[in-house]
Design a protein around this motif. Structure first.
Motif, mmCIF file in Angstrom:
data_model
loop_
_atom_site.group_PDB
_atom_site.id
_atom_site.type_symbol
_atom_site.label_atom_id
_atom_site.label_comp_id
_atom_site.label_asym_id
_atom_site.label_seq_id
_atom_site.Cartn_x
_atom_site.Cartn_y
_atom_site.Cartn_z
ATOM 1 N N ILE A 1 0.351 -6.207 -3.580
ATOM 2 C CA ILE A 1 0.337 -7.567 -3.026
ATOM 3 C C ILE A 1 -0.177 -7.561 -1.598
ATOM 4 O O ILE A 1 -1.001 -8.380 -1.211
ATOM 5 C CB ILE A 1 1.740 -8.193 -3.094
ATOM 6 C CG1 ILE A 1 2.101 -8.501 -4.544
ATOM 7 C CG2 ILE A 1 1.817 -9.460 -2.254
ATOM 8 C CD1 ILE A 1 3.548 -8.921 -4.736
ATOM 9 N N LEU A 2 0.295 -6.620 -0.796
ATOM 10 C CA LEU A 2 -0.061 -6.599 0.628
ATOM 11 C C LEU A 2 -1.511 -6.218 0.858
ATOM 12 O O LEU A 2 -2.199 -6.826 1.673
ATOM 13 C CB LEU A 2 0.869 -5.644 1.370
ATOM 14 C CG LEU A 2 0.720 -5.583 2.883
ATOM 15 C CD1 LEU A 2 0.980 -6.962 3.481
ATOM 16 C CD2 LEU A 2 1.685 -4.574 3.459
ATOM 17 N N PHE A 3 -1.999 -5.201 0.137
ATOM 18 C CA PHE A 3 -3.333 -4.680 0.429
ATOM 19 C C PHE A 3 -4.431 -5.214 -0.486
ATOM 20 O O PHE A 3 -5.567 -5.345 -0.053
ATOM 21 C CB PHE A 3 -3.316 -3.150 0.369
ATOM 22 C CG PHE A 3 -2.403 -2.539 1.386
ATOM 23 C CD1 PHE A 3 -2.606 -2.744 2.740
ATOM 24 C CD2 PHE A 3 -1.315 -1.784 1.000
ATOM 25 C CE1 PHE A 3 -1.757 -2.204 3.678
ATOM 26 C CE2 PHE A 3 -0.455 -1.223 1.923
ATOM 27 C CZ PHE A 3 -0.683 -1.439 3.276
ATOM 28 N N ALA A 4 -4.125 -5.526 -1.725
ATOM 29 C CA ALA A 4 -5.177 -5.937 -2.657
ATOM 30 C C ALA A 4 -5.379 -7.450 -2.680
ATOM 31 O O ALA A 4 -6.510 -7.915 -2.745
ATOM 32 C CB ALA A 4 -4.861 -5.436 -4.067
ATOM 33 N N VAL A 5 -4.306 -8.211 -2.668
ATOM 34 C CA VAL A 5 -4.415 -9.668 -2.690
ATOM 35 C C VAL A 5 -3.678 -10.234 -1.479
ATOM 36 O O VAL A 5 -2.677 -10.913 -1.601
ATOM 37 C CB VAL A 5 -3.843 -10.276 -3.999
ATOM 38 C CG1 VAL A 5 -4.844 -10.268 -5.102
ATOM 39 C CG2 VAL A 5 -2.570 -9.588 -4.417
ATOM 40 N N MET B 1 10.300 3.389 -7.460
ATOM 41 C CA MET B 1 9.026 3.286 -6.788
ATOM 42 C C MET B 1 8.226 2.064 -7.238
ATOM 43 O O MET B 1 7.306 1.687 -6.558
ATOM 44 C CB MET B 1 8.207 4.553 -7.036
ATOM 45 C CG MET B 1 8.723 5.785 -6.305
ATOM 46 S SD MET B 1 8.843 5.615 -4.537
ATOM 47 C CE MET B 1 7.157 5.529 -4.056
ATOM 48 N N ALA B 2 8.566 1.491 -8.361
ATOM 49 C CA ALA B 2 7.796 0.349 -8.868
ATOM 50 C C ALA B 2 7.786 -0.833 -7.897
ATOM 51 O O ALA B 2 6.715 -1.416 -7.671
ATOM 52 C CB ALA B 2 8.313 -0.065 -10.232
ATOM 53 N N PRO B 3 8.920 -1.217 -7.279
ATOM 54 C CA PRO B 3 8.853 -2.331 -6.331
ATOM 55 C C PRO B 3 7.962 -2.017 -5.124
ATOM 56 O O PRO B 3 7.252 -2.882 -4.633
ATOM 57 C CB PRO B 3 10.305 -2.516 -5.893
ATOM 58 C CG PRO B 3 11.116 -1.955 -6.996
ATOM 59 C CD PRO B 3 10.304 -0.810 -7.536
ATOM 60 N N PHE B 4 7.981 -0.764 -4.671
ATOM 61 C CA PHE B 4 7.138 -0.392 -3.543
ATOM 62 C C PHE B 4 5.662 -0.460 -3.920
ATOM 63 O O PHE B 4 4.833 -0.934 -3.143
ATOM 64 C CB PHE B 4 7.503 1.013 -3.048
ATOM 65 C CG PHE B 4 6.691 1.457 -1.875
ATOM 66 C CD1 PHE B 4 6.865 0.863 -0.638
ATOM 67 C CD2 PHE B 4 5.744 2.457 -2.007
ATOM 68 C CE1 PHE B 4 6.123 1.266 0.451
ATOM 69 C CE2 PHE B 4 4.995 2.872 -0.925
ATOM 70 C CZ PHE B 4 5.177 2.278 0.307
ATOM 71 N N GLU B 5 5.344 -0.014 -5.130
ATOM 72 C CA GLU B 5 3.959 -0.088 -5.594
ATOM 73 C C GLU B 5 3.496 -1.533 -5.715
ATOM 74 O O GLU B 5 2.379 -1.865 -5.328
ATOM 75 C CB GLU B 5 3.823 0.637 -6.926
ATOM 76 C CG GLU B 5 4.044 2.128 -6.817
ATOM 77 C CD GLU B 5 4.189 2.798 -8.159
ATOM 78 O OE1 GLU B 5 4.052 2.119 -9.203
ATOM 79 O OE2 GLU B 5 4.430 4.022 -8.178
ATOM 80 N N ALA B 6 4.356 -2.388 -6.250
ATOM 81 C CA ALA B 6 4.006 -3.804 -6.378
ATOM 82 C C ALA B 6 3.802 -4.433 -5.001
ATOM 83 O O ALA B 6 2.884 -5.231 -4.801
ATOM 84 C CB ALA B 6 5.087 -4.542 -7.153
ATOM 85 N N LEU B 7 4.652 -4.067 -4.061
ATOM 86 C CA LEU B 7 4.523 -4.580 -2.698
ATOM 87 C C LEU B 7 3.198 -4.148 -2.081
ATOM 88 O O LEU B 7 2.512 -4.940 -1.441
ATOM 89 C CB LEU B 7 5.694 -4.082 -1.849
ATOM 90 C CG LEU B 7 5.676 -4.445 -0.388
ATOM 91 C CD1 LEU B 7 5.835 -5.957 -0.224
ATOM 92 C CD2 LEU B 7 6.787 -3.724 0.338
ATOM 93 N N CYS B 8 2.814 -2.899 -2.278
ATOM 94 C CA CYS B 8 1.538 -2.407 -1.743
ATOM 95 C C CYS B 8 0.352 -3.133 -2.360
ATOM 96 O O CYS B 8 -0.596 -3.475 -1.656
ATOM 97 C CB CYS B 8 1.422 -0.903 -1.973
ATOM 98 S SG CYS B 8 2.522 0.055 -0.936
#
Length: 72
Positions: free
Chosen positions: A10-14, A1-8
Motif C-alpha cells: 500500500i505504501l510503496f506501490a499504490v 508478516m502478512a500485515p507488514f507485506e500488505a502495508l509495504c
C-alpha cells in the motif's frame, strides 16, 4: 508478516490514494500501539482485554480520522 507485506504494498506501490499516505499509516499504528500498551498495563493480557484493545484501536483510529479519506 502478512500485515507488514500488505502495508509495504500500500505504501510503496499504490501511494496515491488518501488512505495510503504515510501520516495515516504512522499515526494509525502509533495510536493503536499506545492503546494496546495502556490496556495491557491497566487490565492485563486476557482474551477479553485483547478483544477490547482491537476494538478500541479501530474505534480510536476511525474517530480521529487517521483512517479516513474525508479528512479536511
Amino acid at each position: 508478516m502478512a500485515p507488514f507485506e500488505a502495508l509495504c504494498v500500500i505504501l510503496f506501490a499504490v501511494s496515491q490514494p488518501p488512505l495510503a499516505q504515510p501520516r495515516n499509516i504512522i499515526f494509525g499504528h502509533l495510536i493503536s500501539a499506545l492503546i494496546g500498551l495502556l490496556f495491557l498495563k491497566l487490565l492485563g493480557d486476557s482474551a477479553l482485554v485483547i478483544a477490547l484493545v482491537v476494538g478500541g484501536a479501530i474505534c480510536n483510529v476511525v474517530i480521529s480520522m487517521w483512517a479516513s479519506a474525508s479528512r479536511r
